[in-house]
Design an enzyme around this catalytic site. Structure first.
Site, PDB file in Angstrom:
ATOM      1  N   GLU A   1       0.825  -1.212   0.000  1.00 30.08           N
ATOM      2  CA  GLU A   1       0.000   0.000   0.000  1.00 30.08           C
ATOM      3  C   GLU A   1       0.859   1.261   0.000  1.00 30.08           C
ATOM      4  O   GLU A   1       0.775   2.089   0.916  1.00 30.08           O
ATOM      5  CB  GLU A   1      -0.949   0.013   1.195  1.00 30.08           C
ATOM      6  CG  GLU A   1      -1.996  -1.078   1.147  1.00 30.08           C
ATOM      7  CD  GLU A   1      -3.011  -0.969   2.277  1.00 30.08           C
ATOM      8  OE1 GLU A   1      -2.724  -0.298   3.284  1.00 30.08           O
ATOM      9  OE2 GLU A   1      -4.093  -1.542   2.149  1.00 30.08           O
TER      10      GLU A   1
ATOM     11  N   GLU B   1      -5.955  -7.693  -1.070  1.00 26.81           N
ATOM     12  CA  GLU B   1      -6.783  -7.586   0.131  1.00 26.81           C
ATOM     13  C   GLU B   1      -8.190  -7.200  -0.289  1.00 26.81           C
ATOM     14  O   GLU B   1      -8.387  -6.285  -1.090  1.00 26.81           O
ATOM     15  CB  GLU B   1      -6.242  -6.529   1.104  1.00 26.81           C
ATOM     16  CG  GLU B   1      -4.959  -6.925   1.798  1.00 26.81           C
ATOM     17  CD  GLU B   1      -4.538  -5.910   2.851  1.00 26.81           C
ATOM     18  OE1 GLU B   1      -5.396  -5.117   3.297  1.00 26.81           O
ATOM     19  OE2 GLU B   1      -3.357  -5.905   3.220  1.00 26.81           O
TER      20      GLU B   1
END
Length: 493
Positions: free
Chosen positions: A187, A392
Site C-alpha cells: 500500500e 486484500e
C-alpha cells in the site's frame, strides 16, 4: 465441517431451484492459473518480537509508545506456522501472501543476516511449497528496523533506497528459488499518508499538534517518491541478477477506492478526476508514464518531488504486476475552500465520503461490488491494463459471505470485460493484531482465541464458504439465509 458444508449445499439447492441464483459462478469460470488465496503480515501474525535475534521495528515503537495493544505475541505464527499451513491446505488455498520482517532477517537494517530469522523464513516457505501453496512475498509491510529510523529518518532519506535494495537482495538470494511473486511495498500510497500525513501508522509522523513531529504538507510526497525509487531499484536488481535464473516477477501494491461523483455537477466531476489522479495516479502514473499526473503537479507545486530524466526511465515500467487493496466505495465532492495548512486531502481539493459509515474504528462496509469493477476498469483503461492481483478484500464475518460472493463475482465480470486480473486474496487468513483497532475487530477466516496461551484457531462460517467455493462447490446465499446460517453455526459452535 462436513455438517456445515451439507447445510450450505442444501440451502444453495433450495435457492437455485427457486430461481434466486441468477449470478451463480464457480471457481472453474476463472482463467487457468488464477490464484485464490489469503494473507497476513509479519508483525500482525508472527509474534515472537524479542526472540531469536529479532530487534524492534517502527511498528513495535509506535504501538508501545501509545500504550495500546500490540503484536508482541499476536497469533504466535512464528511457532505455529506448520499448523497454519495445514489449515491452508484444508481450506483449499493455492496461494498465500505474507511479509518478511526486515527486523527479523537483518536486525540492524543492514549488514549481519540473522541466521535464526533466515531459517524461519526458509522453513515456512518450504512448508508452503511442499503443500502446493504458492508463496506471494511482500518485502515491506510498514515495518523497517527502528535503528534505521533513528539513524537517518527512514523513508524520508534517500539512504533508505540503498539499504532497502540490499535487504531485498538477501531475500532474492535466499528465498528466490521458491518464491516467484515479490511485492516490494505494501500500500505505497496509504503508507505514505498514514505514516507521514495523519500519523495513524508507523512511524507516526504528521504536522503538530496531531503528532509530536512531522510535516503533513511535504513528507507524504517525499516518502512516496522514495518508495517509488526504492521499488524501481529493487526491480532493476531482480531483472539484472535473478530473473533469468529464478523466473519470478516484482510488483508493488496500492490501496484504491471505488469512486463516483456526489452529484452530476461539473465541479464534482472535476473533483472525481482529481481524486483518481491522487489515489491511482500518484503511484501508477510514474510506473506507467514515468511522471506524476498533471493534476498533482498543479495542486502540490514545488512540494511534489521531481524525477530526473534517468529516474523517470527507471521507474517507468518497473512493475511486473500491481497489487490492489480494495475494500470501499466513496462519493467525491468538490472542496470549495482549502485550509491554510495544506495536506494530501486539501491538495486533492475533494471531499471523499466513504459509503457504508466506515471509519477506522467502526467498520461497517457496504456491499458495493461496482467499486471493485470501477477500480479494475479504470486501471485497464488508463494505465495499460497491467497484470493485477487483488491482495486484500474482506470484512468482518457476519456479512462476509455476501460480500465475498459479490466481490469475487465482480472480479470475474471485470476479467470477462478484459481486465488482466490474475489473483484474489482474502484478508486475512486468521484473526490478527490490527494496527488501528488492535484485537477489537477481527477479519480472519479463522478465529484465534487470544486468551488461550496456545492461540487456538477455529474456522468461521466464512472459512467454510470459501473452502467450499475453492473446492468447486458453488454455493450462493441471500442475506437472510446467511444470517440464519450464521445463527445456526454460532449455536452449534
Amino acid at each position: 465441517m462436513a455438517q456445515i458444508l451439507s447445510l450450505l449445499v442444501t440451502i444453495f439447492l433450495a435457492l437455485a431451484s427457486s430461481g434466486r441464483c441468477s449470478n451463480v459462478y464457480s471457481r472453474k469460470d476463472f482463467p487457468e492459473g488464477f490464484a485464490f488465496g489469503a494473507g497476513a503480515s509479519a508483525y500482525q501474525w508472527e509474534g515472537a518480537v524479542n526472540e531469536d535475534g529479532r530487534k524492534p521495528s517502527v511498528w513495535d515503537t509506535l504501538v508501545h509508545s501509545r500504550n495500546t495493544s500490540n503484536g508482541d505475541i499476536t497469533c504466535d505464527g512464528y511457532h505455529k506456522y506448520k499448523e497454519d499451513v495445514q489449515l491452508m491446505v484444508e481450506t483449499g488455498l493455492n496461494a498465500y501472501r505474507f511479509s518478511i520482517s526486515w527486523s527479523r532477517l537483518i536486525p540492524n537494517g543492514r549488514g549481519h543476516v540473522n541466521p535464526k530469522g533466515l531459517q524461519f523464513y526458509k522453513n515456512f516457505i518450504q512448508q508452503l511449497v511442499n503443500h502446493g501453496i504458492e508463496p506471494h512475498v511482500t518485502l515491506y509491510h510498514d515495518d523497517h528496523p527502528q535503528s534505521i529510523e533513528d539513524e537517518y529518518g527512514g523513508w524520508l532519506n534517500r539512504r533508505m533506497i540503498k539499504d532497502f535494495t540490499a535487504y531485498a537482495d538477501v531475500c532474492f538470494r535466499e528465498f528466490g528459488s521458491n518464491v516467484k511473486f515479490w511485492t516490494t511495498i505494501n500500500e505505497a500510497n496509504i503508507y505514505s499518508i498514514g505514516g507521514y500525513g495523519n500519523g495513524f501508522t508507523p512511524p507516526g509522523r504528521c504536522s503538530p499538534p496531531g503528532c509530536s513531529s512531522g510535516n503533513s504538507s511535504t513528507e507524504p510526497y517525499i516518502v512516496g517518491h522514495n518508495l517509488l525509487l526504492a521499488h524501481a531499484s529493487v526491480s532493476r536488481l531482480y531483472k539484472r541478477k535473478y530473473k533469468d535464473i529464478q523466473g519470478g516477477s516484482v510488483g508493488i501494491s496500492i490501496f484504491l477506492l471505488g469512486f463516483k461523483p456526489s452529484t452530476s455537477s461539473k465541479d464534482d466531476e472535476l473533483a472525481l478526476q482529481r481524486a483518481k489522479a491522487f489515489y491511482f495516479g500518484w503511484i501508477l502514473g510514474p510506473l506507467t508514464f514515468g511522471d506524476y499526473p498533471d493534476e498533482m503537479k498543479t495542486a502540490v507545486g514545488l512540494r511534489l518531488p521531481v524525477f530526473s530524466e534517468e529516474e523517470s526511465e527507471q521507474v517507468k515500467g518497473s512493475s511486473d504486476f500491481i497489487g490492489i487493496m480494495q475494500y470501499l466505495a466513496a462519493t467525491v465532492a468538490n472542496m470549495k475552500s482549502k485550509p491554510s495548512h495544506p495536506d494530501f486531502d486539501s491538495d486533492m481539493g475533494a471531499f471523499v465520503n466513504l459509503i457504508g459509515n466506515y471509519s477506522a474504528f467502526n467498520e461497517k462496509y457496504a456491499v458495493v461490488p461496482w467499486a471493485m469493477e470501477a477500480v479494475l476498469d479504470h486501471i485497464k483503461q488508463s494505465y495499460g491494463n497491467p497484470p493485477l492481483y487483488i491482495l486484500e478484500n474482506d470484512l468482518q464475518d457476519t456479512p462476509r459471505i455476501e460480500y465475498l460472493q459479490a466481490y469475487i463475482g465482480a472480479v470475474l465480470k471485470s476479467i470477462r470485460n478484459g481486465s488482466n486480473t490474475r489473483g484474489y486474496f482474502v484478508w486475512s487468513f486468521m484473526d490478527l493484531f490490527e494496527l488501528l483497532t488492535g484485537y477489537d475487530y477481527s477479519y480472519g477466516l479463522y478465529s484465534v482465541n487470544f486468551s488461550d496461551p496456545h492461540r487456538k484457531r477455529s474456522p468461521k462460517l466464512s472459512a467454510h464458504w470459501y473452502s467450499a467455493f475453492l473446492k468447486g462447490n458453488t454455493i450462493f446465499l441471500g442475506s437472510q439465509d446467511i444470517a440464519q446460517l450464521q445463527s445456526d453455526f454460532s449455536s452449534s459452535s
